[in-house]
Scaffold this motif. Structure first.
Motif, PDB file in Angstrom:
ATOM      1  N   THR A 911       0.804  -1.226   0.000  1.00  0.00           N
ATOM      2  CA  THR A 911       0.000   0.000   0.000  1.00  0.00           C
ATOM      3  C   THR A 911       0.831   1.268   0.000  1.00  0.00           C
ATOM      4  O   THR A 911       0.322   2.349  -0.307  1.00  0.00           O
ATOM      5  N   THR A 912       2.106   1.192   0.365  1.00  0.00           N
ATOM      6  CA  THR A 912       2.952   2.386   0.424  1.00  0.00           C
ATOM      7  C   THR A 912       4.128   2.232  -0.524  1.00  0.00           C
ATOM      8  O   THR A 912       4.633   1.123  -0.738  1.00  0.00           O
ATOM      9  N   PRO A 913       4.596   3.325  -1.112  1.00  0.00           N
ATOM     10  CA  PRO A 913       5.750   3.231  -2.018  1.00  0.00           C
ATOM     11  C   PRO A 913       7.014   2.850  -1.246  1.00  0.00           C
ATOM     12  O   PRO A 913       7.222   3.284  -0.111  1.00  0.00           O
ATOM     13  N   ALA A 914       7.836   2.064  -1.861  1.00  0.00           N
ATOM     14  CA  ALA A 914       9.066   1.585  -1.215  1.00  0.00           C
ATOM     15  C   ALA A 914      10.102   2.698  -1.160  1.00  0.00           C
ATOM     16  O   ALA A 914      10.247   3.498  -2.085  1.00  0.00           O
ATOM     17  N   ILE A 915      10.840   2.744  -0.047  1.00  0.00           N
ATOM     18  CA  ILE A 915      11.929   3.691   0.154  1.00  0.00           C
ATOM     19  C   ILE A 915      13.247   2.932   0.057  1.00  0.00           C
ATOM     20  O   ILE A 915      13.372   1.818   0.569  1.00  0.00           O
ATOM     21  N   CYS A 916      14.228   3.542  -0.608  1.00  0.00           N
ATOM     22  CA  CYS A 916      15.548   2.910  -0.792  1.00  0.00           C
ATOM     23  C   CYS A 916      15.372   1.521  -1.435  1.00  0.00           C
ATOM     24  O   CYS A 916      15.728   0.486  -0.843  1.00  0.00           O
ATOM     25  N   GLN A 917      14.842   1.502  -2.643  1.00  0.00           N
ATOM     26  CA  GLN A 917      14.520   0.247  -3.294  1.00  0.00           C
ATOM     27  C   GLN A 917      15.760  -0.597  -3.606  1.00  0.00           C
ATOM     28  O   GLN A 917      15.665  -1.811  -3.725  1.00  0.00           O
ATOM     29  N   LYS A 918      16.927   0.021  -3.730  1.00  0.00           N
ATOM     30  CA  LYS A 918      18.139  -0.712  -4.086  1.00  0.00           C
ATOM     31  C   LYS A 918      18.989  -1.101  -2.876  1.00  0.00           C
ATOM     32  O   LYS A 918      20.124  -1.552  -3.041  1.00  0.00           O
ATOM     33  N   LYS A 935      12.393  -8.934  11.756  1.00  0.00           N
ATOM     34  CA  LYS A 935      11.990 -10.048  10.884  1.00  0.00           C
ATOM     35  C   LYS A 935      11.036  -9.569   9.803  1.00  0.00           C
ATOM     36  O   LYS A 935      11.137  -9.986   8.638  1.00  0.00           O
ATOM     37  N   ASN A 936      10.123  -8.674  10.148  1.00  0.00           N
ATOM     38  CA  ASN A 936       9.184  -8.133   9.162  1.00  0.00           C
ATOM     39  C   ASN A 936       9.921  -7.320   8.106  1.00  0.00           C
ATOM     40  O   ASN A 936       9.596  -7.390   6.904  1.00  0.00           O
ATOM     41  N   PHE A 937      10.946  -6.568   8.517  1.00  0.00           N
ATOM     42  CA  PHE A 937      11.751  -5.757   7.589  1.00  0.00           C
ATOM     43  C   PHE A 937      12.481  -6.649   6.582  1.00  0.00           C
ATOM     44  O   PHE A 937      12.469  -6.392   5.372  1.00  0.00           O
ATOM     45  N   ILE A 938      13.103  -7.697   7.056  1.00  0.00           N
ATOM     46  CA  ILE A 938      13.847  -8.591   6.158  1.00  0.00           C
ATOM     47  C   ILE A 938      12.899  -9.333   5.222  1.00  0.00           C
ATOM     48  O   ILE A 938      13.166  -9.464   4.010  1.00  0.00           O
ATOM     49  N   ALA A 939      11.787  -9.837   5.767  1.00  0.00           N
ATOM     50  CA  ALA A 939      10.854 -10.606   4.944  1.00  0.00           C
ATOM     51  C   ALA A 939      10.213  -9.734   3.870  1.00  0.00           C
ATOM     52  O   ALA A 939      10.043 -10.159   2.717  1.00  0.00           O
ATOM     53  N   ALA A 940       9.837  -8.496   4.235  1.00  0.00           N
ATOM     54  CA  ALA A 940       9.200  -7.610   3.257  1.00  0.00           C
ATOM     55  C   ALA A 940      10.170  -7.232   2.152  1.00  0.00           C
ATOM     56  O   ALA A 940       9.770  -7.089   0.984  1.00  0.00           O
ATOM     57  N   ARG A 941      11.432  -7.049   2.463  1.00  0.00           N
ATOM     58  CA  ARG A 941      12.432  -6.711   1.452  1.00  0.00           C
ATOM     59  C   ARG A 941      12.607  -7.832   0.442  1.00  0.00           C
ATOM     60  O   ARG A 941      13.041  -7.594  -0.686  1.00  0.00           O
ATOM     61  N   ARG A 942      12.324  -9.052   0.858  1.00  0.00           N
ATOM     62  CA  ARG A 942      12.428 -10.183  -0.057  1.00  0.00           C
ATOM     63  C   ARG A 942      11.154 -10.416  -0.861  1.00  0.00           C
ATOM     64  O   ARG A 942      11.217 -10.930  -1.974  1.00  0.00           O
ATOM     65  N   VAL A 944       8.381  -8.098  -1.575  1.00  0.00           N
ATOM     66  CA  VAL A 944       7.748  -7.042  -2.376  1.00  0.00           C
ATOM     67  C   VAL A 944       8.445  -6.944  -3.730  1.00  0.00           C
ATOM     68  O   VAL A 944       9.679  -6.815  -3.790  1.00  0.00           O
ATOM     69  N   PRO A 945       7.710  -7.015  -4.824  1.00  0.00           N
ATOM     70  CA  PRO A 945       8.348  -6.883  -6.144  1.00  0.00           C
ATOM     71  C   PRO A 945       8.852  -5.463  -6.373  1.00  0.00           C
ATOM     72  O   PRO A 945       8.312  -4.484  -5.858  1.00  0.00           O
TER      73      PRO A 945
END
Length: 972
Positions: A911-918, A935-942, A944-945
Motif C-alpha cells: 500500500t505504500t511506495p518503497a523507500i531505498c529500493q536498491k 523479521k518483518n523488515f527482512i521478509a518484506a524486502r524479499r 515485495v516486487p
C-alpha cells in the motif's frame, strides 16, 4: 584551605598528566608546611609544654589535606576496566561484599561483570534471618550461576534446635564444618542439583572426650544420631568427602547409603580418630562402597578396627563390583584392608596408592598382594611404602604388575619426621641395593620385574651410587646409543637443501627413541638433522621476499627497532640476511625521533643505503626547532628529501615551520600532526607565514592530512594549495585536553575552494563561527565551488553549522557520505545533512549516519531522498567527547536510537511506495529494534516486487564509551 582539586576528592576521577603535575607541585608546598608543624608539635611534646589548640587543629587539617589529595595520585585510578575486572577475579570469595563498599565504580563493576564472584557463600551461623538473607542476596547477584555454600556449625543449642532455611535449588557445592553433634542433627533438605558435598568434623574436639577408639555402644543414641541429616539423601552427588564419626552408619536402623551417580569418594577417619571419636573401619567402607557403583576415584583412610559381629557379617557379604574405578588410595592403620580387597572387583583399575601401618609377616601377608593378584594385570601406576612389607612380598607385588609404567617408592604419608624416628628405632631399611637389583634386566635374568617401567621415583632409600648407576644403565641400554657419525655432518648448520633421496635417508638415520647419556649432544644431533627437513628451506626467493615484506610492523614509529622487522630478520641466519639486503622495499620506512634518539641517525643512513633509489616513507617526531647546528639531522634530510614519497611530521607548530621540503619533487603524501601538544600562539610574523612555508610548496602532493592549529589561516596566505590533491583530511579535534585547533566551516570551505581535484574528503569541524567574524562572513558569501570528482565525504559537525558549507559546494559525483554531529537537531533547526541530500543525493550509494542528533522527520526525509542507496549504516558518534571543553560540549538531552518506527519506514508494503529500493546491506549498532520488527523488515524486502532483496544485515549492541563511564564515576 582552598584547592583547585577539591571537587575531585572522594570521586573516581582520573587526573590528566598536566593536572597530576600541578597537584604534585602543590603537594610539595603543603608537605613542607606539614613537616614544619610536625617539628614544632614534636618539640613541644618532648619539652612537656602545653600544646596550643590552634597548632593541633592546624596539624590535623594539613594532615587531612595532604592525605586526601595524595589519594588523587593513586595509579589505580588510571587502570582500565578490564584490568580491574581481572584483579577482582583474583580476590578471595569472602571479600565480595567488602569490595562493593569501596566506591560506586567498584560496586557497579563488581555487580555487573563478576557473577561468578557471588557464587560462593561463607556463613558462620545457621540462624534463619541472616542465612536466608545471604542466600537471597548471593542468588540474585550470581545471575543463575550455581552456588557454593560453606557453613560452620557450633556445638550449642541454637545450632541443633533450629531448622536451617533451604539452601535453594541453585546450590551445587556444599561444605559443612563443625561439631559432629551439630552437623549430624542438621535439619535441612538436600538441593536437587547438589553435586559436591563435603562434611568435615575433624577440626573440632569431642565435647565429651572418651578413650581412643571407643565403640559406638559407649555413646548415647542421641549423641551422634545422623538419621535427621537430610544431606545424605542427595542422590545426584558426583563428589563426596566425609570426615565424620562413622560409627552410626553400621546401626541397623540406618538404611544403607546409596549414591548411584557418585564418581569421587573420600572417607577420612584418621583426623576424627585423633579427636577421640569412634571412626572409620572396613565394615563401614564396605557398606558405603556397595551403594556407589559408578565410582572412578576412591580415597580411604581406615583408622579403626572392627568388632567381632562386623567381622562375621563381612565373611558372608557379597562382592562389590566397581566397573569404572581407576584410582584407589588406601591408608590402613589397623591391618584389616585384606577383608575389603577380598570383596572388591575392579576390572578398570589403573592406579593404586597403598600405605599400611601394620608390619606384615610370613603368616600375615600384605593385603596389597591379594589385590594385585586379582586386579594388577592392567595397572599403570603404583605408589607403595615398603617399610611394612616382607621382602618377598614386595618382590612378588612387583612381579605381578607387568604393565606398570610409573613406580613410586615413598615413605609414610603422615609425617616424615615421625617416620624417620621410627626407622631409626627399629633399624629397618626401606629400599636398598637388594631391592633395586631385582629391577635390573640382564641376559641371565629374563624374568625382569616391571619390564614396561618408564618412570621410577624413590624417596628415603638406602641405595648405593653403584647400584643406582647399574640400574640406570641397564634400564636404558636398549634405548640409548651415543651420537653416531653422520654422513650429513658437512651440511649441518648451513642452508643446504637436501634432495628427496637424502630426505628419506635423514628420516631413517634420526633416532626415534629416547636416548641416555650426553643429552645435550644427542638433542643437538636430532634438532640439527630435523632442521634439514624444514619446509622453509625449499621456499622460492619470491615467496620469501613476500613474507619478509609482510613482516614489517604497521606502525611507522617501530620500524627501526632491533626487535622488529626488518632488522630482526637480518639476525636469524646468513641466508636470511643476504635475502633481506637484496630487497630494497624492505628498507623504505625511516623513523626519526629528534632529539630523543640521536643514535638513530646512523641506523637511518643504513636504511637509506639499503633502500637504494626507491621512494621513502619518512616519519619524524620533532620537539624542538631545526637549527643550523643540527648537522647530522640536516645532512640526513638533504640526502633523502628528493626520495620522499610520504612525509609524516609530529610535533608542535613552532618546530614544524622551518622544516625544509624544497627538494621533494616525488612527495605524494603529507601528514602534519600538532594535536598531541598544546596550541602555542606563534609570533604574528610566523603565524602569518606558516601556510606560506616550504611545507605547502610541494606541488605533487595528492594526499594531505592536517591536524594543526588553523588560527592564522586566512584568505591570501598562500598562492596555491596543492592543485593535484585527491585525498584531504582536516582534523580540528585536538588531543591535548582543553585545546582547540580553530577549524571552522569558513576555513574548511576556503581550503576546499583550492582543491578542485578532490576525490575523498574528511572534515572534523569542532570550532564554532562567531557572528561578529567578518572574515567568516566574507568567505561564506562567496560563489559556490564545484568539486566534480568528489566521491566520498566525511563530516563531523560539532555545532550544526555545516549547512552553510553544503550550500556552497557542488558535488555531482558524490557516492558515499558519512555524517556525524554533536548538536541535537530540532524542527526549527533542520539537520545540515538534509540540505546536502536534497541537492546531491540522487547518486549516493552509501550512507553512514548517527540518528541520535536527528529529528525523526529529518531522518525519514533523508531516506526518501536516496533512491540509489545500497549500503546504510546506523552508527553511534565516532568522536571522543573528551576533545571538547565542558563549556563547548553539547549534551544529548534525549538521545534517540534507531527503533521500530524508523525501520518501519524502510519496510516496503503493497500500500505504500518503497523507500531505498536498491538497499542491499543494512548495519545498525545503536538501536532499540525489536525482533518482530526486524523479521518483518527482512521478509518484506524479499517479498515485495521491485525491491532488491537484502544481501547482508548486521545488528549489534552499541559499545559503551569509556568517557561516559569516567563521567559517571566523577558524578558519583
Amino acid at each position: 584551605m582552598n584547592s583547585p582539586f577539591s571537587h575531585f576528592l572522594r570521586t573516581n576521577y582520573a587526573l590528566s598528566d598536566t593536572e597530576l603535575q600541578q597537584l604534585k607541585e602543590m603537594l610539595v608546598q603543603y608537605e613542607v608546611k606539614l613537616r614544619v608543624v610536625n617539628a614544632i608539635y614534636a618539640k613541644l611534646v618532648r619539652s612537656k609544654r602545653r600544646t596550643p589548640k590552634a597548632l593541633i587543629e592546624r596539624r590535623k587539617v594539613l594532615k587531612q589535606f595532604v592525605t586526601s589529595h595524595r589519594a588523587l595520585i593513586s595509579p589505580i585510578r588510571h587502570l582500565p576496566l578490564e584490568i580491574l575486572q581481572e584483579i577482582f577475579q583474583w580476590c578471595p570469595p569472602e571479600s565480595s561484599i567488602r569490595l562493593t563498599h569501596v566506591c560506586s565504580l567498584w560496586r557497579s563493576i563488581f555487580l555487573s561483570t563478576a557473577p561468578l564472584r557471588w557464587s560462593t557463600v561463607h556463613v558462620n551461623s545457621v540462624a534463619e534471618k541472616p542465612f536466608r538473607h545471604l542466600v537471597q542476596l548471593f542468588s540474585e547477584r550470581s545471575r543463575g550461576v550455581p552456588l557454593k555454600f560453606s557453613v560452620c556449625l557450633n556445638d550449642d543449642e541454637s545450632s541443633r534446635s533450629r531448622k536451617v532455611p533451604c539452601t535453594s535449588e541453585g546450590c551445587r557445592d556444599l561444605q559443612v564444618t563443625g561439631f559432629p553433634q551439630a552437623v549430624m542433627n542438621l535439619d535441612v533438605e538436600a538441593p536437587s542439583i547438589l553435586e559436591d558435598l563435603s562434611i568435615d568434623c575433624s577440626q573440632f574436639p569431642a565435647s565429651r572426650p572418651p578413650t581412643p577408639f571407643r565403640r559406638a555402644s559407649h555413646y548415647p543414641a542421641s549423641y551422634l544420631s545422623c538419621t535427621t541429616c537430610g544431606l545424605f539423601e542427595a542422590v545426584n552427588l558426583r563428589s563426596l568427602c566425609l570426615r565424620i564419626p562413622f560409627d552410626n552408619l553400621i546401626f541397623p536402623r540406618y538404611s544403607r547409603p546409596s549414591w548411584p551417580n557418585l564418581t569421587e569418594l573420600t572417607l577420612d577417619g584418621l583426623e576424627c580418630a585423633a579427636k577421640a571419636y569412634a571412626t572409620l573401619n572396613v565394615a563401614i567402607v564396605v557398606r558405603i562402597l556397595s551403594g556407589c557403583p559408578q565410582l572412578v576415584g576412591c580415597t580411604l583412610w581406615i583408622a579403626s578396627p572392627m568388632d567381632k559381629s562386623a567381622l562375621g557379617d563381612l565373611s558372608s557379604a557379597p562382592d562389590i563390583f566397581l566397573p569404572r574405578l581407576e584410582y584407589l588410595f588406601t591408608y590402613d592403620r589397623v591391618g584389616e584392608s585384606r577383608h575389603l580387597f577380598r570383596l572388591l572387583q575392579l576390572p578398570a583399575l589403573q592406579e593404586i596408592e597403598f600405605h599400611p601401618e601394620v608390619q606384615a609377616s610370613q603368616l600375615e601377608r600384605t593385603p596389597l598382594l591379594l589385590l594385585l593378584k586379582n586386579w594388577g594385570q592392567n595397572l599403570k601406576r603404583l605408589t607403595v611404602d615398603p617399610s611394612y612389607f616382607v621382602k618377598y612380598d614386595l618382590w612378588q607385588c612387583l612381579r605381578l604388575i607387568t604393565s606398570v609404567t610409573h613406580l613410586t617408592i615413598t615413605h609414610d604419608v603422615l609425617s616424615s619426621a615421625d617416620y624417620e624416628k621410627k626407622m631409626r628405632k627399629t633399624g629397618r631399611v626401606i629400599f636398598d641395593d637388594i631391592d633395586i637389583r631385582k629391577l635390573i634386566p640382564s641376559s641371565t635374568n629374563p624374568s625382569v620385574l616391571c619390564p614396561n617401567l618408564k618412570e621410577f621415583h624413590c624417596l628415603n632409600h638406602d641405595v648405593s651410587d653403584d647400584a643406582l648407576s647399574e640400574f640406570f644403565e641397564a634400564r636404558c641400554a636398549s634405548a640409548v646409543i651415543m651420537a653416531p657419525v653422520s654422513p650429513f655432518a658437512p651440511f649441518l648448520h648451513t642452508n643446504y637443501v637436501p634432495s628427496d633421496a637424502e630426505l628419506v635417508q635423514i628420516n631413517l638415520t634420526q633416532p626415534s627413541k629416547s636416548l641416555f647419556g650426553k643429552r645435550d649432544a644427542l638433542q643437538d644431533f636430532i634438532n640439527s638433522h630435523r632442521a634439514l627437513t624444514s619446509p622453509i628451506r625449499r621456499l622460492p626467493f619470491d615467496i620469501i621476499r613476500s613474507i619478509f615484506l609482510l613482516c614489517r610492523p604497521m606502525e611507522t614509529d617501530r620500524i627501526m627497532k632491533a626487535t622488529d622487522a626488518p632488522i630482526l630478520i637480518t639476525h636469524v641466519c646468513n641466508h636470511w640476511r643476504s635475502v633481506a639486503l637484496t630487497i630494497p622495499h624492505l628498507w623504505t620506512m625511516i623513523y626519526i625521533d629528534k632529539p630523543k634518539e640521536k643514535h638513530s641517525y646512523q641506523l637511518a643512513w643504513k636504511f637509506l643505503e639499503r633502500s637504494r633509489d626507491l621512494p621513502l616513507t619518512f616519519t619524524m617526531r620533532l620537539e624542538q626547532k631545526i637549527s643550523p647546528s643540527d648537522q647530522d639531522f640536516l645532512s640526513l634530510l638533504s640526502h633523502s628529501a628528493h626520495r620522499w614519497r610520504m612525509l609524516h611530521i609530529t610535533g608542535p607548530k613552532w618546530a614544524i615551520i622551518p622544516f625544509p621540503v624544497d627538494d621533494s619533487p616525488n612527495l605524494d603524501a603529507l601528514c602534519l600532526d600538532c594535536s598531541e601538544y598544546p596550541t602555542y600562539w606563534l609570533p604574528a610574523g610566523e603565524e602569518k607565514d606558516f601556510f606560506k612555508s616550504n611545507l605547502f610548496k610541494a606541488d605533487n602532493v595528492q594526499r594531505l592530512f592536517l591536524r594543526i592549529s588553523f588560527i592564522g589561516f586566512t584568505s591570501g596566505r598562500f598562492p596555491s594549495f596543492f592543485p593535484h590533491l585527491t585525498d584531504l583530511i582536516l582534523d580540528g579535534t585536538a588531543r591535548a585536553p582543553g585545546e582547540h585547533l580553530h577549524l571552522s566551516v569558513s576555513k574548511a570551505f576556503l581550503i576546499l575552494s583550492h582543491c578542485p581535484r578532490l576525490i575523498r574528503c574528511s572534515l572534523w569541524i569542532a570550532t564554532s563561527t562567531h557572528k561578529s567574524d567578518r572574515f567568516a562572513a566574507h568567505v561564506m558569501s562567496s560563489q559556490p565551488v564545484s568539486l566534480p570528482l568528489l566521491e566520498y565525504l566525511f563530516v563531523f559537525d560539532a555545532f550544526a553549522e555545516a549547512k552553510g558549507l553544503f550550500q556552497l559546494l557542488e558535488l555531482p559525483a558524490l557516492r558515499r557520505v558519512e555524517f556525524h554531529s554533536a548538536t541535537q537537531a530540532t524542527h526549527l533547526e533542520r539537520s545540515p545533512l538534509l540540505y546536502l541530500i536534497k541537492h546531491w543525493g540522487q547518486r549516493i550509494e552509501e550512507l553512514v549516519v548517527d540518528p541520535a542528533y536527528f529529528a525523526k522527520y529529518d531522518l525519514w526525509q533523508c531516506f526518501r531522498l536516496l533512491p540509489s542507496l545500497r549500503h546504510l549504516t546506523i552508527n553511534h558518534n565516532v568522536v571522543p567527547y573528551t576533545n571538547f571543553s565542558q563549556s563547548n560540549r553539547v549534551s544529548r538531552s534525549n538521545p534517540d536510537c534507531f527503533d521500530d518506527a524508523d525501520i518501519k519506514i524502510l519496510t516496503p508494503s503493497a500500500t505504500t511506495p518503497a523507500i531505498c529500493q536498491k538497499l542491499q546491506v543494512f548495519s545498525c549498532s545503536h538501536h532499540r529494534i525489536t525482533r518482530p520488527a526486524l523479521k518483518n523488515f527482512i521478509a518484506a524486502r524479499r517479498a515485495v516486487p521491485g525491491v532488491e532483496p537484502l544481501w547482508k544485515v548486521v545488528i549489534s549492541p552499541p559499545p559503551v564509551p569509556q568517557e561516559l563511564l569516567a563521567s559517571d564515576s566523577q558524578r558519583d
